[in-house]
Design an enzyme around this catalytic site. Structure first.
Site, PDB file in Angstrom:
ATOM      1  N   TYR A  99       1.155  -0.852   0.280  1.00  0.00           N
ATOM      2  CA  TYR A  99       0.240   0.125  -0.312  1.00  0.00           C
ATOM      3  C   TYR A  99       0.834   1.187  -0.111  1.00  0.00           C
ATOM      4  O   TYR A  99       1.907   1.130   0.277  1.00  0.00           O
ATOM      5  CB  TYR A  99      -0.367   0.160   1.509  1.00  0.00           C
ATOM      6  CG  TYR A  99      -1.560   1.499   1.342  1.00  0.00           C
ATOM      7  CD1 TYR A  99      -2.838   1.502   0.955  1.00  0.00           C
ATOM      8  CD2 TYR A  99      -1.028   2.617   2.110  1.00  0.00           C
ATOM      9  CE1 TYR A  99      -3.830   2.812   0.465  1.00  0.00           C
ATOM     10  CE2 TYR A  99      -2.448   3.438   2.543  1.00  0.00           C
ATOM     11  CZ  TYR A  99      -3.291   3.483   1.352  1.00  0.00           C
ATOM     12  OH  TYR A  99      -4.163   4.355   1.597  1.00  0.00           O
ATOM     13  N   TRP A 156       1.130   5.715  -1.676  1.00  0.00           N
ATOM     14  CA  TRP A 156       1.295   7.184  -2.727  1.00  0.00           C
ATOM     15  C   TRP A 156       2.325   7.236  -3.503  1.00  0.00           C
ATOM     16  O   TRP A 156       3.192   7.740  -3.291  1.00  0.00           O
ATOM     17  CB  TRP A 156       1.077   8.135  -1.549  1.00  0.00           C
ATOM     18  CG  TRP A 156      -0.927   7.930  -1.533  1.00  0.00           C
ATOM     19  CD1 TRP A 156      -1.714   7.807  -0.401  1.00  0.00           C
ATOM     20  CD2 TRP A 156      -1.640   9.832  -2.008  1.00  0.00           C
ATOM     21  NE1 TRP A 156      -2.620   8.128  -0.775  1.00  0.00           N
ATOM     22  CE2 TRP A 156      -3.326   9.441  -1.413  1.00  0.00           C
ATOM     23  CE3 TRP A 156      -1.712  10.827  -2.732  1.00  0.00           C
ATOM     24  CZ2 TRP A 156      -3.953   9.921  -1.436  1.00  0.00           C
ATOM     25  CZ3 TRP A 156      -2.842  11.425  -2.121  1.00  0.00           C
ATOM     26  CH2 TRP A 156      -3.550  11.069  -2.567  1.00  0.00           C
TER      27      TRP A 156
HETATM   28  N1  LIG Z   1      -2.023   8.235  12.747  1.00  0.00           N
HETATM   29  C1  LIG Z   1      -2.211   8.124  11.453  1.00  0.00           C
HETATM   30  N2  LIG Z   1      -1.602   7.235  10.677  1.00  0.00           N
HETATM   31  C2  LIG Z   1      -2.401   7.634   9.229  1.00  0.00           C
HETATM   32  C3  LIG Z   1      -3.028   8.140   8.798  1.00  0.00           C
HETATM   33  C4  LIG Z   1      -3.658   8.696  10.381  1.00  0.00           C
HETATM   34  O1  LIG Z   1      -5.202  10.049   9.661  1.00  0.00           O
HETATM   35  N3  LIG Z   1      -2.824   9.218  11.356  1.00  0.00           N
HETATM   36  N4  LIG Z   1      -3.349   8.271   7.466  1.00  0.00           N
HETATM   37  C5  LIG Z   1      -3.181   7.000   7.149  1.00  0.00           C
HETATM   38  C6  LIG Z   1      -3.652   7.920   4.869  1.00  0.00           C
HETATM   39  S1  LIG Z   1      -5.337   8.551   4.538  1.00  0.00           S
HETATM   40  C7  LIG Z   1      -2.584   6.945   4.461  1.00  0.00           C
HETATM   41  S2  LIG Z   1      -3.134   6.984   2.628  1.00  0.00           S
HETATM   42  C8  LIG Z   1      -1.334   6.708   4.795  1.00  0.00           C
HETATM   43  C9  LIG Z   1      -0.100   7.414   3.672  1.00  0.00           C
HETATM   44  O2  LIG Z   1       0.587   6.206   3.835  1.00  0.00           O
HETATM   45  P1  LIG Z   1       1.911   6.273   2.520  1.00  0.00           P
HETATM   46  O3  LIG Z   1       1.369   6.426   1.366  1.00  0.00           O
HETATM   47  O4  LIG Z   1       2.765   4.350   2.943  1.00  0.00           O
HETATM   48  O5  LIG Z   1       2.946   7.510   2.357  1.00  0.00           O
HETATM   49  P2  LIG Z   1       4.079   7.964   2.273  1.00  0.00           P
HETATM   50  O6  LIG Z   1       5.289   8.572   2.602  1.00  0.00           O
HETATM   51  O7  LIG Z   1       3.375   8.248   0.538  1.00  0.00           O
HETATM   52  O8  LIG Z   1       4.909   6.874   1.222  1.00  0.00           O
HETATM   53  C10 LIG Z   1       4.867   6.745   0.064  1.00  0.00           C
HETATM   54  C11 LIG Z   1       6.222   5.830  -0.259  1.00  0.00           C
HETATM   55  O9  LIG Z   1       6.207   5.540  -2.014  1.00  0.00           O
HETATM   56  C12 LIG Z   1       7.606   6.049  -1.930  1.00  0.00           C
HETATM   57  N5  LIG Z   1       7.358   6.164  -3.348  1.00  0.00           N
HETATM   58  C13 LIG Z   1       7.047   7.527  -4.148  1.00  0.00           C
HETATM   59  N6  LIG Z   1       7.436   6.906  -5.467  1.00  0.00           N
HETATM   60  C14 LIG Z   1       8.176   6.336  -5.306  1.00  0.00           C
HETATM   61  C15 LIG Z   1       8.111   5.165  -7.189  1.00  0.00           C
HETATM   62  O10 LIG Z   1       7.968   5.766  -8.229  1.00  0.00           O
HETATM   63  N7  LIG Z   1       8.984   3.488  -6.604  1.00  0.00           N
HETATM   64  C16 LIG Z   1       8.867   3.613  -5.503  1.00  0.00           C
HETATM   65  N8  LIG Z   1       9.604   2.313  -5.652  1.00  0.00           N
HETATM   66  N9  LIG Z   1       8.699   4.551  -4.418  1.00  0.00           N
HETATM   67  C17 LIG Z   1       7.873   4.917  -4.669  1.00  0.00           C
HETATM   68  C18 LIG Z   1       7.956   7.085  -1.108  1.00  0.00           C
HETATM   69  O11 LIG Z   1       9.607   7.203  -1.204  1.00  0.00           O
HETATM   70  C19 LIG Z   1       7.627   6.949   0.163  1.00  0.00           C
HETATM   71  O12 LIG Z   1       8.204   6.412   1.349  1.00  0.00           O
HETATM   72  O13 LIG Z   1      -0.934   6.631   5.672  1.00  0.00           O
HETATM   73  C20 LIG Z   1      -2.115   6.485   6.575  1.00  0.00           C
HETATM   74  N10 LIG Z   1      -1.751   6.609   8.562  1.00  0.00           N
HETATM   75  N1  LIG Z   2      -1.124  18.087   2.712  1.00  0.00           N
HETATM   76  C1  LIG Z   2      -1.377  16.844   2.978  1.00  0.00           C
HETATM   77  N2  LIG Z   2      -2.556  16.791   2.526  1.00  0.00           N
HETATM   78  C2  LIG Z   2      -3.414  15.462   2.480  1.00  0.00           C
HETATM   79  C3  LIG Z   2      -2.296  14.396   2.380  1.00  0.00           C
HETATM   80  C4  LIG Z   2      -0.650  14.764   3.065  1.00  0.00           C
HETATM   81  O1  LIG Z   2      -0.817  13.666   3.362  1.00  0.00           O
HETATM   82  N3  LIG Z   2      -1.070  15.857   3.189  1.00  0.00           N
HETATM   83  N4  LIG Z   2      -2.520  13.062   2.624  1.00  0.00           N
HETATM   84  C5  LIG Z   2      -3.836  12.859   1.965  1.00  0.00           C
HETATM   85  C6  LIG Z   2      -4.747  11.376   2.152  1.00  0.00           C
HETATM   86  S1  LIG Z   2      -4.237  10.259   1.633  1.00  0.00           S
HETATM   87  C7  LIG Z   2      -6.172  11.215   2.450  1.00  0.00           C
HETATM   88  S2  LIG Z   2      -6.506   9.966   2.712  1.00  0.00           S
HETATM   89  C8  LIG Z   2      -6.855  13.059   2.747  1.00  0.00           C
HETATM   90  C9  LIG Z   2      -7.541  12.960   4.446  1.00  0.00           C
HETATM   91  O2  LIG Z   2      -8.414  13.839   4.700  1.00  0.00           O
HETATM   92  P1  LIG Z   2      -8.613  14.212   5.738  1.00  0.00           P
HETATM   93  O3  LIG Z   2      -9.000  12.235   6.841  1.00  0.00           O
HETATM   94  O4  LIG Z   2      -9.813  14.280   5.784  1.00  0.00           O
HETATM   95  O5  LIG Z   2      -7.986  14.130   6.884  1.00  0.00           O
HETATM   96  P2  LIG Z   2      -7.582  14.859   8.724  1.00  0.00           P
HETATM   97  O6  LIG Z   2      -5.962  15.793   8.818  1.00  0.00           O
HETATM   98  O7  LIG Z   2      -6.467  13.161   8.377  1.00  0.00           O
HETATM   99  O8  LIG Z   2      -8.277  15.071   9.537  1.00  0.00           O
HETATM  100  C10 LIG Z   2      -9.093  16.332   8.685  1.00  0.00           C
HETATM  101  C11 LIG Z   2      -9.177  17.250  10.128  1.00  0.00           C
HETATM  102  O9  LIG Z   2     -10.275  16.329  10.510  1.00  0.00           O
HETATM  103  C12 LIG Z   2     -11.192  16.628  12.241  1.00  0.00           C
HETATM  104  N5  LIG Z   2     -11.224  15.582  13.122  1.00  0.00           N
HETATM  105  C13 LIG Z   2     -10.821  14.526  13.329  1.00  0.00           C
HETATM  106  N6  LIG Z   2     -10.697  13.951  14.005  1.00  0.00           N
HETATM  107  C14 LIG Z   2     -12.536  13.950  14.470  1.00  0.00           C
HETATM  108  C15 LIG Z   2     -12.935  13.579  15.001  1.00  0.00           C
HETATM  109  O10 LIG Z   2     -13.654  13.004  15.231  1.00  0.00           O
HETATM  110  N7  LIG Z   2     -14.491  14.279  14.560  1.00  0.00           N
HETATM  111  C16 LIG Z   2     -14.471  15.869  14.207  1.00  0.00           C
HETATM  112  N8  LIG Z   2     -15.467  16.798  13.822  1.00  0.00           N
HETATM  113  N9  LIG Z   2     -13.502  16.329  13.975  1.00  0.00           N
HETATM  114  C17 LIG Z   2     -12.896  15.542  13.559  1.00  0.00           C
HETATM  115  C18 LIG Z   2      -9.948  17.307  12.282  1.00  0.00           C
HETATM  116  O11 LIG Z   2      -9.479  18.641  12.959  1.00  0.00           O
HETATM  117  C19 LIG Z   2      -8.463  17.329  11.450  1.00  0.00           C
HETATM  118  O12 LIG Z   2      -7.909  18.467  11.169  1.00  0.00           O
HETATM  119  O13 LIG Z   2      -5.955  14.059   2.983  1.00  0.00           O
HETATM  120  C20 LIG Z   2      -5.379  14.513   2.164  1.00  0.00           C
HETATM  121  N10 LIG Z   2      -4.729  15.558   1.682  1.00  0.00           N
HETATM  122 MO   LIG Z   3      -4.723   8.634   2.305  1.00  0.00          MO
END
Ligand SMILES: Nc1nc2c(c(=O)[nH]1)N[C@H]1C(S)=C(S)[C@@H](COP(=O)(O)OP(=O)(O)OC[C@H]3O[C@@H](n4cnc5c(=O)[nH]c(N)nc54)[C@H](O)[C@@H]3O)O[C@H]1N2
Ligand SMILES: Nc1nc2c(c(=O)[nH]1)N[C@H]1C(S)=C(S)[C@@H](COP(=O)(O)OP(=O)(O)OC[C@H]3O[C@@H](n4cnc5c(=O)[nH]c(N)nc54)[C@H](O)[C@@H]3O)O[C@H]1N2
Ligand SMILES: [Mo]
Length: 766
Positions: free
Chosen positions: A109, A111
């Site tokens: 998994y 991005w």
């Molecule tokens: N506590 C907490 N944890 C969370 C979340 C949260 O809200 N709270 N959010 C979750 C969510 S929504 C998400 S989507 C995940 C994201 O988790 P990830 O998608 O695993 O996070 P990234 O840091 O984007 O990791 C992408 C990796 O791919 C590598 N990469 C990029 N391009 C390439 C390529 O072309 N080739 C290769 N081989 N590698 C590449 C980058 O260097 C990087 O290390 O985290 C989750 N974890």
């Molecule tokens: N710059 C940047 N943008 C991103 C990403 C990134 O890594 N960096 N990741 C992308 C990815 S993979 C995803 S999945 C999306 C995720 O998008 P979201 O899931 O919307 O992102 P979060 O920043 O985890 O949460 C947004 C807000 O939700 C509020 N929140 C958290 N818990 C609660 C709750 O229990 N109740 C209420 N009412 N509010 C709450 C917090 O205020 C938080 O700031 O973002 C994407 N956009």
């Molecule tokens: Mo995500």
């Protein structure tokens, strides 16, 4: 010369000066660009690249399964490409022959690249399919609960994601925007596959100018992009109670839209009986919800009346379903929107994720794009994505998922390309134990991330500016010819070339490559897509011309969007894909699964840990939100100047309310320890009065940097988070359900270890 490259944070122009130095710039056609990734080619980032293939020392010397407890904590030996490829291929072959392809986990998994061909996840899946198959993952960390729940009750997530009512429609029709979790600009900086034009800020600004009232219910006050917005502080993970109480008020005052419910929904009466308390003796009144959520009963009642009195758009952040029982707030929101009866009307109904990515609310065309076909997987086994540690720790163990009883595979080999589980997974100390189970871990990485450091064989991968590709994302208005701007660093190779070499050694090269190199694939994918677009009457130039012009702007395809408009217009001829064809406020299917933690209609269920647990708040526990970081995409480019500028003495900042800080004797910049039973990390205090007392916020993205005791020095919240499923329905991640204690100030040196390379030794000549 100017070239294009692209990433999830936007299209970038690359300019080369006379000395050959390359500078990345934002696209001038973007009204609201952001600076993420402009530092990608700078030294601080390049320094942490993987330069040559490397093998963990004990694995190299003693073979698969050696010294597993040392994985992640011992030196690597750099070897030649030939040697590394031979070792990896022989090991994949050994495992598939001895244990079967069902013992290879290739979920991988993450991005990876915005380029649609060099998308590492698609590449590794195609390769493993060619090599006989692998255990895959389903769903995402983003939307674990939503992707399972929504098809049962309204529509699959891809439809919802791509069909949000657009900003222009909301500006013209919405009167009241009521949000749970805000509409954070920081998150809409990105979109999977890249962005030509950012929409959120201009969209929200136009709504503000139109005088549209905006309210955010939630623990954080600064994530609605509008100074005039009202903030109603609420405890994390309690939104379901607030929504149920709004439903109670609508019922009590006869404000529910019976005609809509009769025609477009099913099961409302059973839900209404629950809300009234007929089933369990507890009416879900505003007074009841106030005790749970800390939102005053009068506020809840008034918001319900206001929502019924005008054109109201309800919005919920994705983060709310990334929590214990995360199915419930979303289902409750759909039920409330049904009671208001505005679903399918311009500017009314519900949104799920305005502010989660640029796509939500976009009016750019819904177009098909090029994607690398992944082939056929001979292994049918999979896990819901966030159950990885459970699977590794419990081979043969059973669990429930979406109505099925399932069994975890016995995994011997992991292949990861394009993701960072040491960023994304919860309870990293538990993952550390789980990660010691497989005999071999192979990783393709661009950078020495914690995941690369936790591998046995690491292949250095190229970054987008080092290769040609095609950037595309639907509803983002563009196709972009991503150009190679700089040569690959050191010995880095494209993932495609790595897998080509491995497939040759595993006798599946023809299946993997179909006789084509990258250049041939790019042409084929583009031309195939050109044909598909032509059938829709959209002409784009032939491939060679595309590479010369660099960017195709689909601005002519823009059109306003109203979610579920067709269903509202003709529910008989355009039914939903749910079993009843209608919105299921009660789902016979889910009810039939017989799950205590997710019954047949939305209910309030206490989170596994929360501020309402007896004694927790008075004992000084804080609810930790770990939201998405403003200055990076997850852990990507954490070593860059833009990300580092927001750290304090090299550490991530934990936001705390000034009252909570004072109660602990803490001041701005103090280094503190965040702890609970699962782990500990350090972070620097940032005082923020736009955070509800009792709540702390530590954004994700800091590279995991444990000291000898396992305490993370850098500020990675996932050493603290809970590794549990949302429920036995969806098994999504519950990252936002987490209590911690915060103590300090500590007298510790600045954090300068997070981006250290592993110890690397040269291979002995013999
Ligand atoms: N506590 C907490 N944890 C969370 C979340 C949260 O809200 N709270 N959010 C979750 C969510 S929504 C998400 S989507 C995940 C994201 O988790 P990830 O998608 O695993 O996070 P990234 O840091 O984007 O990791 C992408 C990796 O791919 C590598 N990469 C990029 N391009 C390439 C390529 O072309 N080739 C290769 N081989 N590698 C590449 C980058 O260097 C990087 O290390 O985290 C989750 N974890
Ligand atoms: N710059 C940047 N943008 C991103 C990403 C990134 O890594 N960096 N990741 C992308 C990815 S993979 C995803 S999945 C999306 C995720 O998008 P979201 O899931 O919307 O992102 P979060 O920043 O985890 O949460 C947004 C807000 O939700 C509020 N929140 C958290 N818990 C609660 C709750 O229990 N109740 C209420 N009412 N509010 C709450 C917090 O205020 C938080 O700031 O973002 C994407 N956009
Ligand atoms: Mo995500």
């Amino acid at each position: 010369m100017t070239y294009y490259t692209s990433a999830h944070w936007g299209i970038r122009l690359a300019e080369r000066d006379d000395d050959g130095r390359v500078t990345l710039r934002v696209h001038p056609g973007d009204a609201d660009p952001n600076p993420i990734g402009l530092d990608q080619l700078e030294d601080g980032v390049q320094k942490v690249r993987v330069r040559r293939p490397a093998v963990r020392k004990s694995w190299l010397e003693q073979g698969p399964g050696a010294a597993l407890e040392k994985r992640g904590h011992e030196p690597f030996v750099e070897v030649s490409w030939e040697r590394a490829l031979d070792l990896a291929a022989a090991e994949i072959d050994r495992v598939r022959k001895t244990h079967g392809n069902g013992s290879i986990f290739g979920g991988s998994y993450g991005w990876s690249s915005a380029g649609r061909f060099h998308h590492a996840q698609s590449q590794v899946h195609r390769f493993l399919n060619a090599a006989g198959g692998y255990v895959r993952h389903e769903n995402s960390y983003s939307l674990g609960a939503a992707r399972v729940l929504l098809p049962h009750i309204v529509a699959p997530m891809p439809y919802i994601m791509a069909n949000h009512t657009s900003w222009d429609v909301m500006r013209d029709h919405t009167q009241f925007l009521l949000c749970f979790g805000g509409v954070p600009w920081k998150n809409a900086q990105i979109s999977a596959g890249g962005i030509l034009r950012h929409h959120l800020r201009p969209g929200m600004e136009a709504m503000r100018e139109a005088g549209i009232r905006m309210v955010n219910i939630g623990p954080v006050g600064d994530n609605l992009e509008n100074d005039a917005a009202e903030w109603v502080p609420s405890r994390p993970n309690t939104d379901t109670a607030v929504i149920l109480a709004m439903a109670w008020v609508l019922l009590d005052e006869g404000l529910e839209d019976r005609a809509f419910l009769d025609r477009y929904a099913t099961g409302f009466d059973r839900f209404a009986a629950y809300v009234r308390g007929e089933a369990d003796g507890t009416p879900k009144t505003p007074d009841w919800a106030e005790v749970i959520s800390a939102v005053p009963a009068g506020t809840i009642a008034q918001l319900a009346r206001d929502a019924a009195a005008q054109r109201t758009m309800l919005n919920m952040s994705w983060s709310l379903q990334r929590a214990s029982h995360g199915e419930q707030p979303l289902w409750a929101l759909v039920a409330l929107a049904s009671m208001l009866g505005q679903i399918g009307l311009p500017g009314g109904g519900f949104g799920f994720g305005y502010g989660a990515a640029n796509t939500l609310g976009s009016n750019e065309g819904l177009l098909p794009g090029p994607t690398l076909p992944q082939g056929k997987n001979a292994v049918t086994d999979y896990i819901p994505v966030a159950r990885i540690a459970d699977m590794l720790l419990n081979p043969g163990g059973t669990y429930r998922y979406n109505g099925e009883d399932r069994t975890y595979a016995d995994i011997r080999l992991i292949y990861w390309a394009g993701g960072n589980p040491w960023h994304h997974h919860q309870d990293l100390n538990r993952l550390e134990k789980a990660w010691q189970k497989p005999e071999t871990v192979i990783v393709n990485e661009q950078y020495w991330t914690p995941t690369a450091k936790h591998a046995d064989i690491v292949f250095p991968a190229t970054i987008p500016p080092e290769r040609d590709d095609i950037g595309f994302s639907t509803r983002e208005g563009h196709l972009v010819a991503m150009q190679q701007i700089v040569p690959p660093l050191a010995e880095a190779r494209d993932d495609y070339d790595i897998f080509t070499e491995l497939s040759r050694r595993l006798d599946c090269e023809e299946t993997f490559t179909e006789g084509m190199d990258s250049a041939a694939w790019l042409r084929k994918l583009y031309e195939g897509n050109r044909g598909v677009l032509a059938k829709r009457g959209i002409e784009i130039p032939p491939y060679d011309e595309f590479r010369e012009i660099g960017l195709i702007d689909f601005v002519a395809e823009k059109a306003p969007v109203v979610m579920l408009e067709e269903f509202r217009a003709d529910p008989e001829r355009k039914p939903l894909s749910t079993p009843s064809g209608r919105i299921e406020i009660f789902s016979e299917t889910i009810h039939g699964f017989g799950l205590e933690d997710c019954p047949g209609h939305p209910v309030w269920l206490e989170p596994e840990e929360w501020l309402g647990s007896p004694g927790k708040a008075s004992e000084g526990w804080l609810h930790l939100l770990s939201d998405q970081p403003e200055r990076k995409l997850h852990s990507q480019l954490d070593a860059g100047a833009h990300s580092r500028a927001n750290k304090h003495e090299g550490r991530e900042q934990v936001h705390v309310n000034p009252a909570d800080a004072a109660a602990r004797g803490l001041a701005e910049g103090d280094v503190v320890e965040l702890t609970n039973d699962r782990g500990a990390c350090l972070a620097a205090v940032h005082l923020n009065d736009r955070l509800m007392p009792g709540v702390a916020r530590l954004s994700t993205g800091a590279w995991y940097d444990p000291d000898e005791t396992g305490r993370d020095r850098h500020g990675n919240p996932n050493v603290l988070t809970l590794d549990r499923g949302t429920s036995s329905l969806a098994q999504g991640s519950v990252a936002q359900t987490c209590l911690v204690r915060i103590t300090g100030p500590l007298n510790v040196p600045p954090c300068d270890t997070a981006f250290d390379l592993p110890r690397i030794e040269g291979e002995e000549e013999n």
